[in-house]
Write a protein that holds these residues in place. Structure first.
Motif, PDB file in Angstrom:
ATOM      1  N   HIS A 129       0.805  -1.224   0.000  1.00 47.34           N
ATOM      2  CA  HIS A 129       0.000   0.000   0.000  1.00 47.34           C
ATOM      3  C   HIS A 129       0.835   1.269   0.000  1.00 47.34           C
ATOM      4  CE1 HIS A 129       0.435   1.248   4.233  1.00 47.34           C
ATOM      5  NE2 HIS A 129       0.556  -0.044   4.482  1.00 47.34           N
ATOM      6  N   THR A 130       2.144   1.151   0.277  1.00 45.48           N
ATOM      7  CA  THR A 130       2.973   2.357   0.276  1.00 45.48           C
ATOM      8  C   THR A 130       3.543   2.663  -1.109  1.00 45.48           C
ATOM      9  OG1 THR A 130       4.958   1.115   0.828  1.00 45.48           O
ATOM     10  CG2 THR A 130       3.671   1.977   2.672  1.00 45.48           C
ATOM     11  N   LEU A 131       3.428   1.688  -2.039  1.00 43.87           N
ATOM     12  CA  LEU A 131       4.087   1.881  -3.336  1.00 43.87           C
ATOM     13  C   LEU A 131       3.376   2.888  -4.228  1.00 43.87           C
ATOM     14  CD1 LEU A 131       5.424  -1.661  -4.120  1.00 43.87           C
ATOM     15  CD2 LEU A 131       6.687   0.403  -3.563  1.00 43.87           C
ATOM     16  N   VAL A 132       2.082   3.049  -4.022  1.00 45.19           N
ATOM     17  CA  VAL A 132       1.345   4.032  -4.817  1.00 45.19           C
ATOM     18  C   VAL A 132       1.946   5.416  -4.596  1.00 45.19           C
ATOM     19  CG1 VAL A 132      -0.895   5.040  -5.301  1.00 45.19           C
ATOM     20  CG2 VAL A 132      -0.745   2.652  -4.645  1.00 45.19           C
ATOM     21  N   ALA A 133       2.256   5.710  -3.350  1.00 41.38           N
ATOM     22  CA  ALA A 133       2.843   7.012  -3.027  1.00 41.38           C
ATOM     23  C   ALA A 133       4.204   7.181  -3.699  1.00 41.38           C
ATOM     24  CB  ALA A 133       2.970   7.167  -1.519  1.00 41.38           C
ATOM     25  N   HIS A 134       4.887   6.079  -4.004  1.00 39.90           N
ATOM     26  CA  HIS A 134       6.163   6.151  -4.706  1.00 39.90           C
ATOM     27  C   HIS A 134       5.980   6.256  -6.218  1.00 39.90           C
ATOM     28  CE1 HIS A 134       7.756   4.739  -0.877  1.00 39.90           C
ATOM     29  NE2 HIS A 134       8.899   5.234  -1.271  1.00 39.90           N
ATOM     30  N   GLY A 135       4.741   6.123  -6.676  1.00 36.62           N
ATOM     31  CA  GLY A 135       4.499   6.319  -8.096  1.00 36.62           C
ATOM     32  C   GLY A 135       4.267   5.049  -8.892  1.00 36.62           C
TER      33      GLY A 135
ATOM     34  N   LEU B  81      -5.006   8.250  -2.464  1.00 32.88           N
ATOM     35  CA  LEU B  81      -4.018   9.018  -1.700  1.00 32.88           C
ATOM     36  C   LEU B  81      -3.974  10.489  -2.102  1.00 32.88           C
ATOM     37  CD1 LEU B  81      -1.016   6.550  -1.489  1.00 32.88           C
ATOM     38  CD2 LEU B  81      -2.760   7.043   0.219  1.00 32.88           C
ATOM     39  N   ARG B  82      -4.697  10.838  -3.168  1.00 35.85           N
ATOM     40  CA  ARG B  82      -4.632  12.217  -3.638  1.00 35.85           C
ATOM     41  C   ARG B  82      -5.696  13.069  -2.961  1.00 35.85           C
ATOM     42  NH1 ARG B  82      -4.991  11.788  -9.933  1.00 35.85           N
ATOM     43  NH2 ARG B  82      -5.107  14.043  -9.650  1.00 35.85           N
ATOM     44  N   ARG B  83      -5.361  14.341  -2.722  1.00 39.07           N
ATOM     45  CA  ARG B  83      -6.316  15.235  -2.052  1.00 39.07           C
ATOM     46  C   ARG B  83      -6.760  16.374  -2.967  1.00 39.07           C
ATOM     47  NH1 ARG B  83      -8.375  13.541   2.854  1.00 39.07           N
ATOM     48  NH2 ARG B  83      -6.840  12.234   3.890  1.00 39.07           N
ATOM     49  N   ASP B  84      -6.180  16.432  -4.179  1.00 39.75           N
ATOM     50  CA  ASP B  84      -6.463  17.545  -5.068  1.00 39.75           C
ATOM     51  C   ASP B  84      -7.753  17.297  -5.846  1.00 39.75           C
ATOM     52  OD1 ASP B  84      -5.126  15.354  -6.037  1.00 39.75           O
ATOM     53  OD2 ASP B  84      -4.104  16.402  -7.635  1.00 39.75           O
ATOM     54  N   LYS B  85      -8.875  17.633  -5.201  1.00 40.44           N
ATOM     55  CA  LYS B  85     -10.189  17.278  -5.735  1.00 40.44           C
ATOM     56  C   LYS B  85     -10.413  17.711  -7.182  1.00 40.44           C
ATOM     57  CE  LYS B  85     -13.237  16.290  -1.956  1.00 40.44           C
ATOM     58  NZ  LYS B  85     -14.260  16.720  -1.019  1.00 40.44           N
ATOM     59  N   ALA B  86     -10.034  18.949  -7.488  1.00 39.98           N
ATOM     60  CA  ALA B  86     -10.283  19.461  -8.838  1.00 39.98           C
ATOM     61  C   ALA B  86      -9.492  18.660  -9.863  1.00 39.98           C
ATOM     62  CB  ALA B  86      -9.903  20.944  -8.911  1.00 39.98           C
TER      63      ALA B  86
ATOM     64  N   MET C 188      -5.611   6.767 -12.373  1.00 42.90           N
ATOM     65  CA  MET C 188      -6.058   7.802 -11.440  1.00 42.90           C
ATOM     66  C   MET C 188      -5.020   8.114 -10.365  1.00 42.90           C
ATOM     67  SD  MET C 188      -8.899   9.042 -12.385  1.00 42.90           S
ATOM     68  CE  MET C 188      -9.217  10.001 -10.901  1.00 42.90           C
ATOM     69  N   ALA C 189      -4.076   7.204 -10.160  1.00 44.59           N
ATOM     70  CA  ALA C 189      -3.024   7.473  -9.173  1.00 44.59           C
ATOM     71  C   ALA C 189      -1.940   8.379  -9.764  1.00 44.59           C
ATOM     72  CB  ALA C 189      -2.421   6.154  -8.694  1.00 44.59           C
TER      73      ALA C 189
ATOM     74  N   ALA D 193      -7.350  -3.375  -2.751  1.00 44.58           N
ATOM     75  CA  ALA D 193      -7.409  -2.135  -1.968  1.00 44.58           C
ATOM     76  C   ALA D 193      -5.999  -1.666  -1.633  1.00 44.58           C
ATOM     77  CB  ALA D 193      -8.231  -2.340  -0.701  1.00 44.58           C
ATOM     78  N   ALA D 194      -5.133  -2.607  -1.269  1.00 44.08           N
ATOM     79  CA  ALA D 194      -3.748  -2.238  -0.958  1.00 44.08           C
ATOM     80  C   ALA D 194      -3.073  -1.631  -2.189  1.00 44.08           C
ATOM     81  CB  ALA D 194      -2.971  -3.449  -0.467  1.00 44.08           C
ATOM     82  N   MET D 195      -3.413  -2.168  -3.370  1.00 48.07           N
ATOM     83  CA  MET D 195      -2.834  -1.629  -4.607  1.00 48.07           C
ATOM     84  C   MET D 195      -3.258  -0.179  -4.847  1.00 48.07           C
ATOM     85  SD  MET D 195      -3.505  -4.722  -7.233  1.00 48.07           S
ATOM     86  CE  MET D 195      -3.089  -6.413  -6.826  1.00 48.07           C
ATOM     87  N   MET D 196      -4.362   0.251  -4.233  1.00 50.99           N
ATOM     88  CA  MET D 196      -4.827   1.635  -4.384  1.00 50.99           C
ATOM     89  C   MET D 196      -4.113   2.555  -3.392  1.00 50.99           C
ATOM     90  SD  MET D 196      -7.063   1.229  -6.725  1.00 50.99           S
ATOM     91  CE  MET D 196      -6.262  -0.245  -7.305  1.00 50.99           C
ATOM     92  N   GLY D 197      -3.266   1.962  -2.537  1.00 51.78           N
ATOM     93  CA  GLY D 197      -2.614   2.762  -1.509  1.00 51.78           C
ATOM     94  C   GLY D 197      -3.384   2.782  -0.200  1.00 51.78           C
ATOM     95  N   ILE D 198      -4.427   1.955  -0.125  1.00 49.53           N
ATOM     96  CA  ILE D 198      -5.218   1.897   1.104  1.00 49.53           C
ATOM     97  C   ILE D 198      -4.486   1.007   2.114  1.00 49.53           C
ATOM     98  CG2 ILE D 198      -7.392   1.105   2.107  1.00 49.53           C
ATOM     99  CD1 ILE D 198      -8.661   1.681  -0.700  1.00 49.53           C
ATOM    100  N   ASN D 199      -4.237   1.553   3.299  1.00 48.56           N
ATOM    101  CA  ASN D 199      -3.603   0.768   4.355  1.00 48.56           C
ATOM    102  C   ASN D 199      -4.679  -0.106   5.002  1.00 48.56           C
ATOM    103  OD1 ASN D 199      -2.451  -0.244   6.655  1.00 48.56           O
ATOM    104  ND2 ASN D 199      -1.393   1.655   7.194  1.00 48.56           N
ATOM    105  N   VAL D 200      -4.706  -1.370   4.582  1.00 44.28           N
ATOM    106  CA  VAL D 200      -5.821  -2.237   4.979  1.00 44.28           C
ATOM    107  C   VAL D 200      -5.820  -2.486   6.485  1.00 44.28           C
ATOM    108  CG1 VAL D 200      -6.850  -4.507   4.663  1.00 44.28           C
ATOM    109  CG2 VAL D 200      -5.974  -3.272   2.699  1.00 44.28           C
ATOM    110  N   ASN D 201      -4.644  -2.591   7.094  1.00 47.49           N
ATOM    111  CA  ASN D 201      -4.607  -2.776   8.552  1.00 47.49           C
ATOM    112  C   ASN D 201      -5.275  -1.612   9.275  1.00 47.49           C
ATOM    113  OD1 ASN D 201      -3.505  -5.286   8.954  1.00 47.49           O
ATOM    114  ND2 ASN D 201      -1.400  -4.531   8.795  1.00 47.49           N
ATOM    115  N   ARG D 202      -5.039  -0.411   8.755  1.00 47.60           N
ATOM    116  CA  ARG D 202      -5.653   0.752   9.393  1.00 47.60           C
ATOM    117  C   ARG D 202      -7.169   0.734   9.188  1.00 47.60           C
ATOM    118  NH1 ARG D 202      -3.176   6.168   7.705  1.00 47.60           N
ATOM    119  NH2 ARG D 202      -1.395   5.273   8.786  1.00 47.60           N
ATOM    120  N   ILE D 203      -7.590   0.339   7.985  1.00 50.50           N
ATOM    121  CA  ILE D 203      -9.030   0.269   7.716  1.00 50.50           C
ATOM    122  C   ILE D 203      -9.686  -0.755   8.654  1.00 50.50           C
ATOM    123  CG2 ILE D 203     -10.722  -0.471   5.995  1.00 50.50           C
ATOM    124  CD1 ILE D 203      -9.679   2.206   5.261  1.00 50.50           C
ATOM    125  N   ILE D 204      -9.012  -1.877   8.872  1.00 54.89           N
ATOM    126  CA  ILE D 204      -9.569  -2.900   9.771  1.00 54.89           C
ATOM    127  C   ILE D 204      -9.663  -2.345  11.193  1.00 54.89           C
ATOM    128  CG2 ILE D 204      -9.077  -5.143  10.836  1.00 54.89           C
ATOM    129  CD1 ILE D 204      -7.975  -6.025   8.088  1.00 54.89           C
ATOM    130  N   ALA D 205      -8.625  -1.622  11.621  1.00 53.58           N
ATOM    131  CA  ALA D 205      -8.657  -1.031  12.962  1.00 53.58           C
ATOM    132  C   ALA D 205      -9.814  -0.040  13.079  1.00 53.58           C
ATOM    133  CB  ALA D 205      -7.327  -0.345  13.267  1.00 53.58           C
TER     134      ALA D 205
END
Lengths: 248, 310
Positions: free
Chosen positions: A82-88, A114-119, A161-162, B195-207
């Motif tokens: 889940h952290t790799l999206v932030a790395h691109g 992970l994006r916050r830029d709504k527009a 979308m990422a 979901a993890a592939m979307m950058g969603i931290n699944v452990n946090r979602i479960i918590a």
């Protein structure tokens, strides 16, 4: 290996001798590959050769027991998925894996989680719709009600979308009608040229993949047996026999 | 008015009130199942925890009975503290007891949940005693309907019960349907890896899911105390089973199904109390569970092809 226009530059993705396992089954026997900024690189090979395992290892779903993966020079092989999206890195996984009971538009929004830029997100959704008008027609429907081809479009749109620097596409043509396959490959090329997205494409449809790829790697039983430019691989005798189904 | 009709209408209100707190428990049950596919048997004990911990908090102050003046504001304040504490407890339980078993066979966390339930009940009995405990009568029981009927009752307690539980249900549904985090919860419930592939931290979602579920059960326990005026360390077991039945009835993993199931169970209990006899209510409710599991295991709102999730 013939010269490529990318030689000399540092690769965006550098995979170095990775070994991945499913339990005790040794699936990848030391895969090394490079993907340079702006390229389409394809990974071809038959069923069970280790193509999807390679993608899963790059995207952090699996971790290599040996070897290393670098994105822009930084090691990423021990990072959770889940952290790799932030790395691109974003992907359209094997089997599409769209969220069947979320609407099409919600699926796309999850891609931008992970994006916050709504527009900007809204603009990118419009971009995806421009690329895949079918998705716009069905934006309120549950994704599970889409046809196979539409689900593939959604999986690709969701990954875009990422705004990834590296887009991983795992078997985007699988199970699609031939006319749709042409269309999907056309769009992959457009994503690469129009948006400048670097793409690592895993395909069983070797012919189509090599036609749009700058370079290709041929995978066999968890090892890379051949690598060259897409055009050169298309002319390669072994490739023609084994993967393009030519007799003689 | 016809006394039979009056008795019927009274039981309709009783059924709705039972449905309200059952729904709050069933929601947590079904949310947790939706995302980790665990029947969390310790969930009902969070209800008991909410009952006791709110009792202890009230005990810290010199509160007039019934509540008057500014003390009425203590109600929402304490409810929030109870939600934070019971939600937090549920997060801790998930962290220490269930998460280490995430990769194990489904039976392992299930048995752990049963053990966790016994443990919590023993701790409750140790701290707060094993007897029936009285809850102060903070809310008066004057019947608003006195001029109309002496049998049908609608009191300030009912206003409290409906006023807390119904907004909580609506709020949760909106949260899950509309918000970014709620959608991420549904996404994780449908496909954790994707979901993890979307950058969603699944452990946090479960918590977060355990937190919300625990908080709802806890506040239901507090409201139950204010409503009925007594409770016991073991009561979460039975309410948990009823709530579980409600969740299965509606379609386990389905949010609206849990609420629907809870109101059906509440109504069935209220009506069987009146027409068949209170001693039969459990038999009828659990027969309903068995019939449902045999003939439509996916529940009323669950899809028939696959188990519907959050």
């Amino acid at each position: 290996m013939t010269d490529t226009p990318t030689q000399g530059k540092a690769p965006l993705l550098h995979v170095e001798d990775i070994h991945s396992y499913y339990g005790n089954i040794h699936a990848l026997h030391g895969i090394s590959l490079d993907v340079f900024e702006g390229e389409i690189v394809t990974l071809i090979g038959s069923n069970g050769a280790g193509k999807s395992t390679t993608i899963r290892t790059i995207s952090g779903i699996m971790h290599p027991r040996q070897g290393a993966i670098y994105l822009d020079g930084a090691p990423i092989h021990n990072l959770p998925a889940h952290t790799l999206v932030a790395h691109g890195i974003a992907q359209s996984p094997e089997g599409r894996r769209i969220f069947p009971r979320l609407s099409v538009i919600d699926n796309l929004q999850m891609g931008a989680f992970l994006r916050r830029d709504k527009a900007e997100i809204q603009r990118d959704i419009e971009n995806v719709y421009a690329l895949f008008p079918r998705l716009k027609e069905r934006h309120r429907q549950f994704a599970g009600t889409l046809s196979g081809g539409e689900q593939q479009m959604l999986a690709m749109g969701r990954a875009m979308m990422a705004r990834p620097r590296l887009l991983l596409l795992d078997e985007p043509s699988m199970g699609l009608a031939p006319v749709l396959v042409d269309q999907i490959f056309e769009i992959i090329k457009r994503i690469n040229t129009e948006q400048g997205t670097t793409i690592l494409l895993v395909e069983q449809n070797a012919l189509m993949a090599l036609e749009i790829a700058a370079r290709g790697y041929v995978l066999q039983s968890g090892s890379i047996v051949l690598s060259d430019t897409g055009a050169a691989l298309l002319e390669n005798d072994m490739v023609r026999k084994v993967y393009l189904g030519e007799v003689g | 008015m016809d006394p039979q009709l009056e008795a019927f209408l009274r039981q309709v209100l009783v059924g709705l009130s039972i449905g309200c707190y059952l729904a709050l428990i069933a929601l947590g049950y079904t949310m947790v199942y939706g995302i980790v596919e665990l029947i969390n048997f310790a969930h009902g004990d969070l209800f008991t925890f909410g009952f006791f911990i709110s009792l202890t908090i009230w005990g810290l102050f010199d509160v007039p009975t019934p509540l008057e003046g500014a003390w009425i504001l203590a109600l929402p304040a304490i409810a929030i503290v109870v939600i934070l504490l019971s939600g937090g407890l549920n997060v801790v339980i998930e962290r220490v007891a269930y998460r280490p078993l995430r990769g194990a066979s489904k039976l392992a966390p299930l048995i752990t949940a049963v053990g966790m339930s016994f443990m919590l009940e023993a701790i409750f009995a140790y701290i707060w005693g094993a007897n029936q405990i009285n809850y102060p009568r903070f809310i008066p029981t004057t019947n608003f309907l006195n001029d109309f009927s002496r049998i049908i009752r609608f009191t300030p307690r009912d206003i409290l019960l409906f006023g807390v539980t119904i907004p909580a249900m609506i709020g949760l549904t909106l949260f899950i349907d509309r918000t970014r985090l709620g959608k991420a919860m549904r996404a994780a419930a449908q496909d954790r890896e994707a979901a993890a592939m979307m950058g969603i931290n699944v452990n946090r979602i479960i918590a977060i899911t355990f937190f919300i579920g625990g908080g709802l059960a806890g506040v239901a326990g507090m409201v139950y105390g204010l409503y009925t005026g007594s409770g016991r360390f073991i009561m979460g077991f039975e309410f948990g089973l009823f709530a579980f039945t409600a969740a299965v009835l509606g379609g386990i993993g389905n949010i609206r199904g849990a609420v629907l199931g809870a109101f059906i169970i509440g109504m069935v209990q209220a009506m069987s109390d009146l027409y068949i006899g209170g001693e039969w209510s459990r038999v009828i409710i659990f027969s309903l569970l068995i019939l449902m599991l045999v003939f439509r295991p996916s529940g009323i709102l669950g899809s028939t092809t696959s188990v519907e999730k959050v």
